[in-house]
Design a protein around this motif. Structure first.
Motif, PDB file in Angstrom:
ATOM      1  N   PRO A 105       0.823  -1.224   0.000  1.00  8.64           N
ATOM      2  CA  PRO A 105       0.000   0.000   0.000  1.00  8.64           C
ATOM      3  C   PRO A 105       0.855   1.271   0.000  1.00  8.64           C
ATOM      4  O   PRO A 105       0.525   2.233  -0.703  1.00  8.64           O
ATOM      5  N   GLN A 106       1.965   1.274   0.720  1.00  7.76           N
ATOM      6  CA  GLN A 106       2.812   2.466   0.781  1.00  7.76           C
ATOM      7  C   GLN A 106       3.367   2.822  -0.596  1.00  7.76           C
ATOM      8  O   GLN A 106       3.401   3.995  -0.977  1.00  7.76           O
ATOM      9  N   GLU A 107       3.795   1.821  -1.356  1.00  4.44           N
ATOM     10  CA  GLU A 107       4.298   2.083  -2.708  1.00  4.44           C
ATOM     11  C   GLU A 107       3.180   2.597  -3.609  1.00  4.44           C
ATOM     12  O   GLU A 107       3.398   3.488  -4.434  1.00  4.44           O
ATOM     13  N   LEU A 108       1.999   2.057  -3.440  1.00  2.30           N
ATOM     14  CA  LEU A 108       0.870   2.496  -4.262  1.00  2.30           C
ATOM     15  C   LEU A 108       0.417   3.898  -3.884  1.00  2.30           C
ATOM     16  O   LEU A 108      -0.026   4.660  -4.747  1.00  2.30           O
ATOM     17  N   PHE A 109       0.562   4.274  -2.633  1.00  2.00           N
ATOM     18  CA  PHE A 109       0.232   5.639  -2.224  1.00  2.00           C
ATOM     19  C   PHE A 109       1.244   6.631  -2.795  1.00  2.00           C
ATOM     20  O   PHE A 109       0.910   7.783  -3.049  1.00  2.00           O
ATOM     21  N   ARG A 110       2.478   6.181  -3.041  1.00  2.51           N
ATOM     22  CA  ARG A 110       3.447   7.047  -3.724  1.00  2.51           C
ATOM     23  C   ARG A 110       3.096   7.168  -5.206  1.00  2.51           C
ATOM     24  O   ARG A 110       3.251   8.223  -5.810  1.00  2.51           O
ATOM     25  N   LEU A 111       2.629   6.076  -5.788  1.00  2.00           N
ATOM     26  CA  LEU A 111       2.234   6.083  -7.197  1.00  2.00           C
ATOM     27  C   LEU A 111       0.971   6.922  -7.400  1.00  2.00           C
ATOM     28  O   LEU A 111       0.852   7.662  -8.377  1.00  2.00           O
ATOM     29  N   PHE A 112       0.023   6.782  -6.487  1.00  2.00           N
ATOM     30  CA  PHE A 112      -1.255   7.507  -6.549  1.00  2.00           C
ATOM     31  C   PHE A 112      -1.413   8.321  -5.259  1.00  2.00           C
ATOM     32  O   PHE A 112      -2.104   7.900  -4.325  1.00  2.00           O
ATOM     33  N   PRO A 113      -0.774   9.494  -5.175  1.00  2.00           N
ATOM     34  CA  PRO A 113      -0.813  10.285  -3.939  1.00  2.00           C
ATOM     35  C   PRO A 113      -2.229  10.599  -3.454  1.00  2.00           C
ATOM     36  O   PRO A 113      -2.457  10.673  -2.238  1.00  2.00           O
ATOM     37  N   ASN A 114      -3.169  10.748  -4.376  1.00  2.00           N
ATOM     38  CA  ASN A 114      -4.556  11.026  -3.973  1.00  2.00           C
ATOM     39  C   ASN A 114      -5.068   9.933  -3.041  1.00  2.00           C
ATOM     40  O   ASN A 114      -5.788  10.206  -2.088  1.00  2.00           O
ATOM     41  N   LEU A 115      -4.716   8.691  -3.342  1.00  2.00           N
ATOM     42  CA  LEU A 115      -5.191   7.576  -2.523  1.00  2.00           C
ATOM     43  C   LEU A 115      -4.573   7.607  -1.140  1.00  2.00           C
ATOM     44  O   LEU A 115      -5.229   7.255  -0.153  1.00  2.00           O
ATOM     45  N   GLY A 116      -3.310   8.002  -1.044  1.00  2.00           N
ATOM     46  CA  GLY A 116      -2.658   8.090   0.259  1.00  2.00           C
ATOM     47  C   GLY A 116      -3.363   9.064   1.181  1.00  2.00           C
ATOM     48  O   GLY A 116      -3.495   8.814   2.382  1.00  2.00           O
ATOM     49  N   GLU A 117      -3.842  10.165   0.605  1.00  2.00           N
ATOM     50  CA  GLU A 117      -4.560  11.162   1.403  1.00  2.00           C
ATOM     51  C   GLU A 117      -5.926  10.647   1.855  1.00  2.00           C
ATOM     52  O   GLU A 117      -6.507  11.172   2.798  1.00  2.00           O
ATOM     53  N   LEU A 118      -6.441   9.633   1.167  1.00  2.00           N
ATOM     54  CA  LEU A 118      -7.782   9.111   1.443  1.00  2.00           C
ATOM     55  C   LEU A 118      -7.748   7.695   2.008  1.00  2.00           C
ATOM     56  O   LEU A 118      -8.767   7.002   1.985  1.00  2.00           O
ATOM     57  N   ALA A 119      -6.626   7.267   2.527  1.00  2.00           N
ATOM     58  CA  ALA A 119      -6.438   5.864   2.924  1.00  2.00           C
ATOM     59  C   ALA A 119      -7.525   5.345   3.854  1.00  2.00           C
ATOM     60  O   ALA A 119      -7.912   4.176   3.767  1.00  2.00           O
TER      61      ALA A 119
END
Length: 154
Positions: A30-44
């Motif tokens: 998930p951490q790598e994917l949140f770097r790929l898609f920063p929008n998702l990291g903000e909405l985890a």
């Protein structure tokens, strides 16, 4: 229909897609994917059903990547998305292709996105392949492009 789990959080949606590591395939967290898609990291921690259409599209792709595939098939990923989200998605896909070595089969009517992204392009008309070659070659020949897909094609 992006088939996300609307009541699960973004992070939980990703965990649903988790598969064991595979030889010769990128392994995702998930951490790598949140770097790929920063929008998702903000909405985890937000429920998937309370995200925008573009965020849901990113979530669908991210959840797929949690399965550690060698290839992904994307059918009209830019359909119905705001231009700014289309650009974010295109950048993420280019990164997947270039730095992660992931093979991507893209079916896309947005010719600008398709031609910018694709090394090889196949244009179909009425079920027949009318062009098969480098995307850059077709992009550089606007007259041919317009003839294949119609004026304004993007």
């Amino acid at each position: 229909d992006r088939r996300i789990f609307s009541e699960l959080t973004v992070r939980e949606n990703l965990e649903v897609g988790r598969q064991p590591a595979r030889p010769d395939c990128p392994t995702w967290t998930p951490q790598e994917l949140f770097r790929l898609f920063p929008n998702l990291g903000e909405l985890a921690e937000r429920p998937g059903g309370r995200t925008s259409g573009g965020e849901q599209q990113m979530l669908t792709i991210a959840r797929t990547l949690m399965g550690n595939p060698m290839l992904i098939l994307l059918d009209e990923p830019s359909e119905g998305l705001a231009p700014v989200i289309v650009e974010q998605l295109a950048r993420a896909l280019k990164r997947l292709r270039d730095s992660e070595g992931l093979a991507i089969l893209l079916v896309e009517q947005n010719t600008r996105v398709a031609l910018e992204f694709s090394a090889r392009v196949m244009v179909m008309n009425r079920g027949r392949i009318v062009y098969d070659g480098p995307g850059a070659t077709l992009a550089a020949d606007r007259g041919r492009l317009d003839g294949l897909i119609g004026v304004g094609g993007g």
